[in-house]
Design a protein around this motif. Structure first.
Motif, PDB file in Angstrom:
ATOM      1  N   GLY A 276       0.575  -1.079   0.097  1.00 24.30           N
ATOM      2  CA  GLY A 276       0.092   0.007   0.128  1.00 24.30           C
ATOM      3  C   GLY A 276       0.802   1.463  -0.002  1.00 24.30           C
ATOM      4  O   GLY A 276       1.942   1.336  -0.591  1.00 24.30           O
ATOM      5  N   ASP A 277       0.345   2.222   0.844  1.00 21.94           N
ATOM      6  CA  ASP A 277       1.161   3.199   0.962  1.00 21.94           C
ATOM      7  C   ASP A 277       2.749   3.309   1.489  1.00 21.94           C
ATOM      8  O   ASP A 277       3.582   4.344   1.318  1.00 21.94           O
ATOM      9  N   GLY A 278       2.859   2.042   2.454  1.00 17.84           N
ATOM     10  CA  GLY A 278       4.076   1.896   2.862  1.00 17.84           C
ATOM     11  C   GLY A 278       5.176   1.120   1.772  1.00 17.84           C
ATOM     12  O   GLY A 278       5.878   0.681   2.386  1.00 17.84           O
ATOM     13  N   LEU A 279       4.491   0.868   0.514  1.00 11.52           N
ATOM     14  CA  LEU A 279       5.440   0.330  -0.325  1.00 11.52           C
ATOM     15  C   LEU A 279       6.652   0.994  -0.606  1.00 11.52           C
ATOM     16  O   LEU A 279       6.781   2.129  -0.896  1.00 11.52           O
ATOM     17  N   LEU A 280       7.903  -0.084  -0.704  1.00 14.18           N
ATOM     18  CA  LEU A 280       9.172   0.763  -0.971  1.00 14.18           C
ATOM     19  C   LEU A 280       9.589  -0.302  -1.900  1.00 14.18           C
ATOM     20  O   LEU A 280       9.608  -1.458  -1.832  1.00 14.18           O
ATOM     21  N   MET A 281      10.436   0.392  -3.021  1.00 12.43           N
ATOM     22  CA  MET A 281      10.919  -0.344  -4.088  1.00 12.43           C
ATOM     23  C   MET A 281      12.455   0.045  -4.239  1.00 12.43           C
ATOM     24  O   MET A 281      12.643   1.319  -4.319  1.00 12.43           O
ATOM     25  N   THR A 282      13.262  -0.888  -3.847  1.00 10.40           N
ATOM     26  CA  THR A 282      14.873  -0.270  -4.163  1.00 10.40           C
ATOM     27  C   THR A 282      15.316  -1.040  -5.429  1.00 10.40           C
ATOM     28  O   THR A 282      15.631  -2.174  -5.637  1.00 10.40           O
ATOM     29  N   VAL A 283      16.180  -0.117  -6.058  1.00 12.08           N
ATOM     30  CA  VAL A 283      16.695  -0.297  -7.056  1.00 12.08           C
ATOM     31  C   VAL A 283      18.321  -0.197  -7.015  1.00 12.08           C
ATOM     32  O   VAL A 283      18.621   0.527  -6.524  1.00 12.08           O
ATOM     33  N   THR A 284      18.883  -1.448  -7.352  1.00 11.62           N
ATOM     34  CA  THR A 284      20.280  -1.525  -7.570  1.00 11.62           C
ATOM     35  C   THR A 284      20.711  -1.496  -8.689  1.00 11.62           C
ATOM     36  O   THR A 284      20.515  -2.149  -9.610  1.00 11.62           O
ATOM     37  N   ALA A 285      21.826  -0.366  -9.105  1.00  8.12           N
ATOM     38  CA  ALA A 285      22.318  -0.033 -10.501  1.00  8.12           C
ATOM     39  C   ALA A 285      23.603  -0.094 -10.584  1.00  8.12           C
ATOM     40  O   ALA A 285      24.272   0.336  -9.600  1.00  8.12           O
ATOM     41  N   ARG A 286      24.166  -0.364 -11.734  1.00  7.19           N
ATOM     42  CA  ARG A 286      25.833  -0.374 -11.814  1.00  7.19           C
ATOM     43  C   ARG A 286      25.947   0.052 -13.394  1.00  7.19           C
ATOM     44  O   ARG A 286      25.585  -0.237 -14.300  1.00  7.19           O
ATOM     45  N   ASP A 287      26.783   0.985 -13.230  1.00  3.36           N
ATOM     46  CA  ASP A 287      27.201   1.680 -14.519  1.00  3.36           C
ATOM     47  C   ASP A 287      28.351   0.634 -15.322  1.00  3.36           C
ATOM     48  O   ASP A 287      29.410   0.033 -14.925  1.00  3.36           O
ATOM     49  N   VAL A 288      27.764  -0.145 -16.356  1.00  7.07           N
ATOM     50  CA  VAL A 288      28.542  -1.036 -16.982  1.00  7.07           C
ATOM     51  C   VAL A 288      29.168  -0.422 -18.296  1.00  7.07           C
ATOM     52  O   VAL A 288      29.391  -1.229 -19.474  1.00  7.07           O
ATOM     53  N   THR A 289      29.446   0.860 -18.360  1.00  2.00           N
ATOM     54  CA  THR A 289      30.029   1.542 -19.837  1.00  2.00           C
ATOM     55  C   THR A 289      31.572   0.964 -19.929  1.00  2.00           C
ATOM     56  O   THR A 289      31.601   0.263 -21.051  1.00  2.00           O
ATOM     57  N   GLN A 290      32.207   0.934 -18.930  1.00  3.26           N
ATOM     58  CA  GLN A 290      33.550   0.333 -19.017  1.00  3.26           C
ATOM     59  C   GLN A 290      33.742  -1.172 -19.394  1.00  3.26           C
ATOM     60  O   GLN A 290      34.459  -1.533 -20.313  1.00  3.26           O
ATOM     61  N   LEU A 291      32.517  -1.938 -18.928  1.00  4.48           N
ATOM     62  CA  LEU A 291      32.451  -3.136 -19.049  1.00  4.48           C
ATOM     63  C   LEU A 291      32.068  -3.397 -20.372  1.00  4.48           C
ATOM     64  O   LEU A 291      32.955  -4.385 -21.026  1.00  4.48           O
ATOM     65  N   ARG A 292      31.296  -2.687 -20.705  1.00  2.00           N
ATOM     66  CA  ARG A 292      30.900  -2.952 -22.699  1.00  2.00           C
ATOM     67  C   ARG A 292      31.938  -2.408 -23.241  1.00  2.00           C
ATOM     68  O   ARG A 292      32.097  -3.315 -24.372  1.00  2.00           O
ATOM     69  N   GLN A 293      32.679  -1.328 -22.801  1.00  2.00           N
ATOM     70  CA  GLN A 293      33.653  -1.206 -23.787  1.00  2.00           C
ATOM     71  C   GLN A 293      34.804  -2.279 -23.868  1.00  2.00           C
ATOM     72  O   GLN A 293      35.255  -2.591 -24.946  1.00  2.00           O
ATOM     73  N   ALA A 294      35.112  -2.813 -22.743  1.00  2.00           N
ATOM     74  CA  ALA A 294      36.257  -3.963 -22.617  1.00  2.00           C
ATOM     75  C   ALA A 294      35.852  -5.130 -23.330  1.00  2.00           C
ATOM     76  O   ALA A 294      36.553  -5.785 -24.037  1.00  2.00           O
ATOM     77  N   GLU A 295      34.207  -5.324 -23.283  1.00  5.82           N
ATOM     78  CA  GLU A 295      33.747  -6.480 -23.884  1.00  5.82           C
ATOM     79  C   GLU A 295      34.053  -6.188 -25.552  1.00  5.82           C
ATOM     80  O   GLU A 295      34.222  -7.242 -26.538  1.00  5.82           O
ATOM     81  N   ARG A 296      33.601  -5.009 -26.151  1.00  2.00           N
ATOM     82  CA  ARG A 296      33.854  -4.724 -27.391  1.00  2.00           C
ATOM     83  C   ARG A 296      35.069  -4.817 -27.697  1.00  2.00           C
ATOM     84  O   ARG A 296      35.449  -5.374 -28.857  1.00  2.00           O
ATOM     85  N   ALA A 297      36.069  -4.174 -26.941  1.00  2.00           N
ATOM     86  CA  ALA A 297      37.612  -4.428 -27.135  1.00  2.00           C
ATOM     87  C   ALA A 297      37.958  -5.721 -27.356  1.00  2.00           C
ATOM     88  O   ALA A 297      38.577  -6.171 -28.355  1.00  2.00           O
ATOM     89  N   GLN A 298      37.386  -6.576 -26.426  1.00  2.00           N
ATOM     90  CA  GLN A 298      37.703  -8.231 -26.360  1.00  2.00           C
ATOM     91  C   GLN A 298      37.353  -8.728 -27.505  1.00  2.00           C
ATOM     92  O   GLN A 298      38.031  -9.515 -28.381  1.00  2.00           O
ATOM     93  N   LEU A 299      35.852  -8.510 -27.951  1.00  2.00           N
ATOM     94  CA  LEU A 299      35.530  -8.966 -29.344  1.00  2.00           C
ATOM     95  C   LEU A 299      36.261  -8.706 -30.520  1.00  2.00           C
ATOM     96  O   LEU A 299      36.443  -9.283 -31.424  1.00  2.00           O
ATOM     97  N   ALA A 300      36.616  -7.324 -30.400  1.00  2.00           N
ATOM     98  CA  ALA A 300      37.261  -6.700 -31.569  1.00  2.00           C
ATOM     99  C   ALA A 300      38.677  -7.356 -31.497  1.00  2.00           C
ATOM    100  O   ALA A 300      39.300  -7.906 -32.783  1.00  2.00           O
TER     101      ALA A 300
END
Length: 683
Positions: A276-300
């Motif tokens: 109800g009104d006491g509902l709380l939703m917690t989002v845990t997020a992580r910036d994966v910019t460097q990870l995706r760049q590393a993955e693209r570099a690894q694929l390349a």
């Protein structure tokens, strides 16, 4: 007592108060409270009149299940019920304390158990100076007082529990806040209206928004505009379902938006608590910019590595396919030039020389392209070992002399005849580098010019200088010197070249841990400096009759070789060339086997002095033939030389590991072929 229980927060104060009230309201002369401490009941509070009475008082609790030796206090405690003693001096259980009580005028006494947290913890004791003081009304009054005391104690316990729970909750909240604030991942909590109520430090850094500016803002603020509708719809669904959805309950890649408008990839998961009104939703997020760049570099990188490997494999195959017909071209051209029984006319001899020059040029191009490809794919190996550098330099000059004579260029040795520097690197690759540099110095020179090999040593490096007084280069040409297939405008001068020789030289020098430097001026000449890590010691003297690595062999052979040579080769043209070359040695018997199976059979039967083995046969690989030869006791000691159009480094190394004494590549250079055969055949 009720009023006291409301205001007093300390149990001992309550015990003292009930003692005072008991004396005042009941007419008792003394009152005290004792609490159990191990196997004793110890006084903890008393009325003023009982102060002296309780001094030194010791009441032992009877053993479990017994009442023997217990006075009124102990019996009330053990039984959990009041013990009334209206004639203190006559009661059997008071005997141990009668004298002490009589001194204080005690005639009657009573003990009432005190309960806390559901069990007896002590007793309230009252004393009168007259017998029979405890009638039913008096007992009921005191029982009510004790009941009020127990209720007050329960309230204290509840209050203490509440305070403790609040303190623990605060501590947990502080711990949680600390964990949230120091977490490496962004943590954002929103309420039922999707407004931010928690925004930790990592979230502030990731989105570029201060926590105080984020609190109260809608979560959609941190999602790019084009994704907001879909994201909001999923959040509404997640809030309504009351269960972890397929998309939002596990890490999922989403797009976030920073305060500056930058859109970036992130992985996020969400959890919920409350309703109800006491509902709380917690989002845990992580910036994966460097990870995706590393993955693209690894694929390349993987794609580039695969492309390099495919290129090397393709070039290796092309090299083999080109070397096979080139072996026929160069082989028959050499046979025609060397034919003394039916010599060519001078005009035809000159034409054959041009054919041989063109063929050698093509072979050099094939070799250099393959070497460059190997280095780029990381498959070029350096076989470092100690050798006599000066002997190697002399061999380079000796090998280069025919070319220098053709161009009318003088070769000079600008180091001491007694020079014997030791170097630890790959002598074959260094010889390849220096032959290329000396060849360039000869080709891009002028008639009457000179090419000089110099040697300089300092504490860290040995410097090999290839200096000439030839055409030289402009600054613009030097800037383009190491571009593949760029011949610096000299492709139309009639001077043969591939444009990749210096590229290969630079890569080989780097691979050997050295450095390459070029200094040049137009019309004044060029100096190429190869710097390699120095070895601190000079080589010891060689045993008598042993040649240092790189030194040319003596060519003084009087007797012709004799013996049997088995050539396992499926190409008739290649077999014919070897047969024609060996005809100059009449006591050599050549036997040709067209496939691996017949080659193995002939080897067992003939026991030849030398086996020449092609590495690509129609029925089996040359390596398999070599393995079988070395596995068979009848043939394992035979001399086997691989003779193949494949020049791949791995193939050469594998053949030698399996048991080949050497590995020669096609096209066959007659002089080197014959010199090699002299070494392995008996004379």
């Amino acid at each position: 007592m009720n009023r006291a229980s409301i205001h007093l927060k300390d149990p001992r104060a309550l015990y003292t108060t009930i003692c005072d009230i008991a004396v005042t309201s009941s007419g008792a002369t003394m009152a005290w409270v004792g609490l159990r401490d191990k196997d004793l009941i110890v006084p903890v509070a008393w009325s003023e009149s009982a102060r002296r009475y309780v001094e030194g008082l010791e009441i032992r609790v009877p053993e479990a299940g017994g009442e023997q030796g217990g006075g009124p206090t102990a019996l009330a405690f053990v039984r959990g019920a009041p013990y009334i003693c209206n004639d203190y001096l006559a009661d059997d259980c008071t005997k141990p304390w009668r004298a002490h009580a009589d001194a204080f005028g005690v005639k009657s006494a009573a003990a009432f158990p005190i309960f806390r947290r559901g069990q007896a913890v002590g007793a309230l004791n009252l004393y009168f100076d007259q017998a029979g003081a405890f009638d039913d009304e008096q007992v009921a009054l005191i029982e009510q007082m004790v009941e009020d005391l127990c209720f007050a104690l329960e309230n204290l316990d509840r209050e203490e529990g509440r305070i403790c729970a609040e303190r623990l909750a605060q501590e947990r909240q502080l711990q949680l806040s600390s964990i949230v604030e120091t977490a490496l991942d962004a943590i954002i909590t929103v309420n039922a209206r999707f407004e931010v109520v928690v925004f930790n430090r990592a979230a502030a850094q990731m989105f570029g928004v201060a926590p105080e500016d984020a609190i109260g803002q809608p979560l959609d603020r941190f999602v790019p505009v084009e994704y907001r509708a879909g994201h909001h719809q999923r959040m509404v669904g997640f809030a309504a379902k009351g269960e972890v959805s397929r998309f939002m309950g596990r890490p999922r890649e989403l797009q976030g938006q920073r305060a500056n408008g930058e859109v970036f990839p992130m992985e996020a998961s969400i959890s919920r608590s409350g309703e109800g009104d006491g509902l709380l939703m917690t989002v845990t997020a992580r910036d994966v910019t460097q990870l995706r760049q590393a993955e693209r570099a690894q694929l390349a990188s993987a794609a580039a590595e695969a492309a390099n490997s495919a290129k090397t494999q393709f070039l290796s195959q092309i090299s083999h396919e080109l070397r096979t017909p080139l072996n026929a071209v160069l082989g028959f051209a050499q046979l025609m030039r060397a034919d003394t029984r039916d010599p060519l006319a001078p005009r035809h001899q000159a034409q054959i020389d041009l054919v041989l020059q063109a063929g050698e040029h093509l072979r050099t191009l094939i070799d250099e392209m393959l070497d460059v490809s190997r280095i780029e794919s990381g498959r070029m190996a350096i076989d470092a070992r100690d050798f006599d550098l000066c002997a190697l330099l002399r061999s380079v000059l000796s090998i280069s002399q025919p070319q220098a004579s053709r161009y009318k260029v003088r070769l000079e040795e600008a180091f001491s005849p007694a020079c014997r520097f030791q170097l630890h690197t790959d002598p074959d690759r260094l010889r390849q580098v220096l032959l290329n540099l000396v060849s360039n110095a000869i080709k891009y020179n002028r008639p009457g010019g000179w090419v000089r090999l110099e040697l300089v040593r300092d504490e860290a490096f040995i410097h090999i200088l290839v200096r000439d007084n030839g055409l030289g280069m402009t600054e613009q040409q030097k800037a383009q010197l190491f571009q593949p297939f760029n011949r610096l405008g000299r492709e139309n001068t009639g001077v043969e070249g591939t444009g990749i020789g210096l590229v290969l030289v630079q890569q080989l020098v780097t691979l050997m841990g050295g450095d390459l430097a070029v200094d040049s001026e137009p019309d004044r000449g060029t100096c190429v400096r190869v710097a390699l890590p120095a070895t601190d010691i000079r080589p010891p003297g060689y045993p008598p009759g042993q040649r240092p690595t790189g030194a040319p062999a003596s060519s003084s052979h009087v007797a012709h070789p004799v013996g049997t040579v088995l050539y396992i080769e499926d190409n008739p043209t290649n077999a014919t060339i070897v047969e024609q070359v060996l005809t100059r040695w009449p006591e050599i018997r050549l036997v040709v086997a067209p496939d691996g199976a017949s080659g193995l059979e002939r080897a067992r039967d003939l026991q030849p002095d030398v086996i020449l083995l092609d590495m690509q046969l129609p029925d089996m690989a040359g390596l398999d033939v070599l393995r079988r030869l070395k596995a068979d006791p009848a043939t394992r000691n035979l001399v086997v030389i691989a003779l193949s159009a494949s020049a791949v480094t791995e193939d050469v190394a594998t053949a030698r590991e399996v048991g080949a004494v050497d590995y020669w590549t096609k096209p066959i250079d007659f002089e080197r072929f014959l010199e090699g055969m002299r070494k392995v055949l008996p004379s």
